[in-house]
Design a protein around this motif. Structure first.
Motif, mmCIF file in Angstrom:
data_model
loop_
_atom_site.group_PDB
_atom_site.id
_atom_site.type_symbol
_atom_site.label_atom_id
_atom_site.label_comp_id
_atom_site.label_asym_id
_atom_site.label_seq_id
_atom_site.Cartn_x
_atom_site.Cartn_y
_atom_site.Cartn_z
ATOM 1 N N GLY A 133 49.884 42.317 58.195
ATOM 2 C CA GLY A 133 49.130 43.379 57.536
ATOM 3 C C GLY A 133 49.086 43.199 56.032
ATOM 4 O O GLY A 133 48.013 43.258 55.407
ATOM 5 N N CYS A 134 50.246 42.957 55.454
ATOM 6 C CA CYS A 134 50.307 42.815 53.999
ATOM 7 C C CYS A 134 49.592 41.542 53.530
ATOM 8 O O CYS A 134 48.922 41.543 52.487
ATOM 9 N N MET A 135 49.730 40.471 54.288
ATOM 10 C CA MET A 135 49.086 39.228 53.869
ATOM 11 C C MET A 135 47.569 39.331 54.012
ATOM 12 O O MET A 135 46.819 38.776 53.193
ATOM 13 N N GLY A 136 47.097 40.051 55.030
ATOM 14 C CA GLY A 136 45.660 40.255 55.175
ATOM 15 C C GLY A 136 45.081 41.036 54.014
ATOM 16 O O GLY A 136 44.003 40.695 53.494
ATOM 17 N N TYR A 137 45.801 42.061 53.574
ATOM 18 C CA TYR A 137 45.340 42.852 52.431
ATOM 19 C C TYR A 137 45.427 42.047 51.147
ATOM 20 O O TYR A 137 44.544 42.096 50.282
ATOM 21 N N ALA A 138 46.513 41.272 51.017
ATOM 22 C CA ALA A 138 46.678 40.445 49.811
ATOM 23 C C ALA A 138 45.572 39.401 49.703
ATOM 24 O O ALA A 138 45.129 39.059 48.609
ATOM 25 N N GLY A 153 46.214 33.721 55.916
ATOM 26 C CA GLY A 153 46.297 34.700 54.826
ATOM 27 C C GLY A 153 47.014 34.130 53.615
ATOM 28 O O GLY A 153 46.587 34.319 52.470
ATOM 29 N N ILE A 154 48.118 33.417 53.862
ATOM 30 C CA ILE A 154 48.873 32.802 52.762
ATOM 31 C C ILE A 154 48.007 31.771 52.030
ATOM 32 O O ILE A 154 47.978 31.718 50.794
ATOM 33 N N VAL A 155 47.283 30.945 52.805
ATOM 34 C CA VAL A 155 46.405 29.932 52.199
ATOM 35 C C VAL A 155 45.331 30.594 51.344
ATOM 36 O O VAL A 155 45.016 30.133 50.233
ATOM 37 N N GLN A 156 44.783 31.718 51.833
ATOM 38 C CA GLN A 156 43.736 32.426 51.085
ATOM 39 C C GLN A 156 44.285 33.018 49.794
ATOM 40 O O GLN A 156 43.618 32.983 48.745
ATOM 41 N N VAL A 157 45.506 33.553 49.842
ATOM 42 C CA VAL A 157 46.129 34.104 48.631
ATOM 43 C C VAL A 157 46.319 33.006 47.600
ATOM 44 O O VAL A 157 46.065 33.202 46.396
ATOM 45 N N ILE A 158 46.761 31.835 48.055
ATOM 46 C CA ILE A 158 46.943 30.708 47.134
ATOM 47 C C ILE A 158 45.602 30.292 46.535
ATOM 48 O O ILE A 158 45.483 30.020 45.329
ATOM 49 N N ALA A 159 44.564 30.271 47.385
ATOM 50 C CA ALA A 159 43.239 29.886 46.905
ATOM 51 C C ALA A 159 42.690 30.895 45.902
ATOM 52 O O ALA A 159 42.002 30.533 44.940
ATOM 53 N N ASN A 160 43.025 32.179 46.104
ATOM 54 C CA ASN A 160 42.563 33.227 45.187
ATOM 55 C C ASN A 160 43.303 33.178 43.859
ATOM 56 O O ASN A 160 42.848 33.749 42.860
ATOM 57 N N GLY A 161 44.457 32.543 43.845
ATOM 58 C CA GLY A 161 45.257 32.479 42.634
ATOM 59 C C GLY A 161 46.060 33.731 42.369
ATOM 60 O O GLY A 161 46.547 33.949 41.264
ATOM 61 N N GLY A 162 46.233 34.568 43.390
ATOM 62 C CA GLY A 162 47.013 35.794 43.222
ATOM 63 C C GLY A 162 46.775 36.766 44.365
ATOM 64 O O GLY A 162 45.967 36.534 45.266
ATOM 65 N N VAL A 163 47.492 37.893 44.290
ATOM 66 C CA VAL A 163 47.427 38.926 45.327
ATOM 67 C C VAL A 163 46.354 39.947 44.983
ATOM 68 O O VAL A 163 46.279 40.428 43.850
#
Length: 524
Positions: A343-348, A258-268
């Protein structure tokens, strides 16, 4: 001195004769310990009773050494319990941190950044509070010397009465059956996800990679047939600790991805109010929100096996309730931290498109080997969680059968396994537990959408088992005055949780109706 010695021997002889007669009367009065047939066997048993319990060898010497004849037994005559706060915590974490943690991203997506974490924190506090009330009900009276209640049903029976006891039993064991079916389905989905992850890696994401879950359910069922032969709760501590370690493994992998995906998205991603009207209809928004409440509430629920876990804790000091409260605090704190992060990282990471399960819903496709490791950890965890939940039901049925047919060698006897002389098998236990696993596996294959049915059973069981009965037992045991401030607050808590259970049940029914439209028995 000789006359005194003779008098002493006569007194002892007379005492032995009297005790022998009393033992014979007891053996005749209680059929459970009565000899089956000949009178001479009864006489021998009576002599054994006298010799063992009234004139134990070296009793004075043992007492002088600061020991007792029953040093290997607890105050209730059972084998000395060895559980600690850490083993109790591992049991709780095994039961609570299920694969459902990976669906909390979806739950928060329905509620949003404000309500999602707030509801999660609220239910963690409710669970800790009601579990503490329930822990005080393990012993009736004094928390260190009072009569033990070995099961949830025993605690209800000791404090309440009448129809409440029967209702409690039906709800508790119906939930255990439902959970066992749900775990079989969840484990098969994770095994199937390993196969599909490898397929996607080799053939590309456009390949549908359709695979049946039925063979994987059979594999899981066969494994449970073997593990279910473990006699009781005390002997599955190693399995529970392994399962708890696995839960941290796959939760950590889900969090990391989830953290890697948030970084790849460039935001939450995500919004304060959750999935927006337009993406779903207003009615879907309502049903999904109630389901989300239910998912979060039931993710914390383990009260139906709390007393059974507490019965593994070693005798005071400190009291079992004190140790159990510490174990509950540690477990709920750990699970809440993991729930919040996952939960929060999955949503982010995925926002409104958050999948129902981060590791099997294929929000992530790569690295495929890491997904394989995570899903394998889920399967191992569910093997242990299945046993943690089912052991109370196994014990209940076997205890009932032993009372019903005390002289049956099939029910109460044990047979040595030829290859393992130290291991003995009870034929009734082996047959009944195997039949239970087979039945739940077959139902899982027939109804692959049974998770919604399990959610419905959980909705019905959450309020009475997690809140109502612990509150009512605490009120009776502590003699809380009716209409006092404490009594009113406890009743308000109970009513609030009842409303949530009813709403979650309604959401589960809506999910079942939706699943029935695409229902195909024995197919994925």
């Amino acid at each position: 001195q000789q006359q005194r010695a003779i008098s002493s021997r006569r007194a002892i002889s007379t005492g032995r004769a009297c005790l022998r007669c009393c033992a014979l009367l007891l053996l005749q009065e209680f059929p459970a310990v009565k000899a089956v047939n000949p009178r001479d066997r009864s006489m021998a048993m009576a002599d054994n009773v006298v010799a063992t319990y009234y004139y134990p060898p070296m009793e004075v010497a043992a007492a002088e050494l600061g020991q007792t004849a029953g040093s290997k037994l607890d105050d209730d005559g059972r084998n000395k319990r060895t559980g600690t706060m850490w083993t109790a915590s591992s049991h709780i974490i095994t039961a609570v941190i299920g694969s459902g943690v990976l669906s909390l991203g979806w739950a928060i997506a329905q509620l949003g950044w404000v309500a999602g974490p707030a509801v999660m924190l609220l239910f963690s506090l409710v669970t800790y509070f009601t579990s503490s009330l329930l822990a005080d009900c393990y012993r009736s009276g004094d928390q260190s010397t009072g009569k033990r209640n070995y099961t949830y049903m025993d605690a209800v029976n000791a404090n309440l009465s009448g129809i409440k006891v029967q209702i409690c039993g039906v709800l508790q064991y119906a939930n255990i059956v439902g959970v066992s079916i749900g775990y079989t389905i969840a484990a098969s989905i994770s095994m199937l996800a390993i196969k599909r992850a490898n397929c996607f890696h080799g053939n590309g994401h456009a390949d549908p990679c359709k695979v049946s879950s039925v063979p994987y359910m059979i594999i899981f069922g066969v494994a449970q047939v073997f593990f279910s032969q473990i006699p009781d709760f005390d002997q599955i501590s190693w399995l529970s600790m392994l399962a708890a370690a696995m839960s941290f493994t796959y939760s950590s992998i889900g969090l990391g991805l989830g953290i890697v995906q948030v970084i790849a998205n460039g935001g939450v991603k995500g919004s304060l109010t959750g999935i927006s009207i337009g993406t779903v209809t207003p009615m879907q928004k309502v049903w999904r929100s109630t389901q989300a409440f239910g998912d979060i509430a039931f993710a914390y629920s383990y009260s139906l096996i709390l007393i059974e876990i507490q019965d593994t804790i070693r005798a005071p000091p400190p009291s079992e309730s004190t140790v159990m409260k510490r174990a509950t605090m540690v477990s709920v704190a750990v699970t809440t931290v993991f729930y919040m992060l996952c939960g929060c990282m999955g949503y982010a990471a995925f926002g409104d498109a958050a999948p129902g399960n981060l590791l099997t819903g294929f929000g992530f496709y790569e690295p495929f080997w890491l997904l394989d490791v995570a899903n394998a950890a889920i399967v191992v965890h569910l093997v242990g969680a299945y046993q943690v939940y089912c052991q109370p039901l196994f014990a209940f049925v076997e205890k009932w059968a032993a009372k019903r047919w005390p002289e049956s060698t099939f029910v109460t006897g044990e047979v040595e396994v030829p290859l393992f002389r130290t291991y003995k098998v009870n034929m009734f236990r082996a047959t009944w537990r195997t039949a239970f696993v087979v039945a739940t596996t077959v139902v899982s294959m027939m109804l692959p959408f049974f998770n919604d049915v399990v959610g419905f059973l959980g909705a019905l069981g959450f309020w009475p088992l997690t809140v109502y009965f612990p509150v009512e037992m605490y009120v009776v045991q502590k003699k809380v005055p009716k209409w006092s401030t404490q009594w009113v607050c406890l009743q308000m808590l109970s009513l609030g949780c009842l409303a949530i259970s009813l709403a979650a049940a309604a959401g589960s029914i809506a999910g079942i109706k939706s699943d029935l439209k695409v229902y195909h028995p024995f197919k994925t």
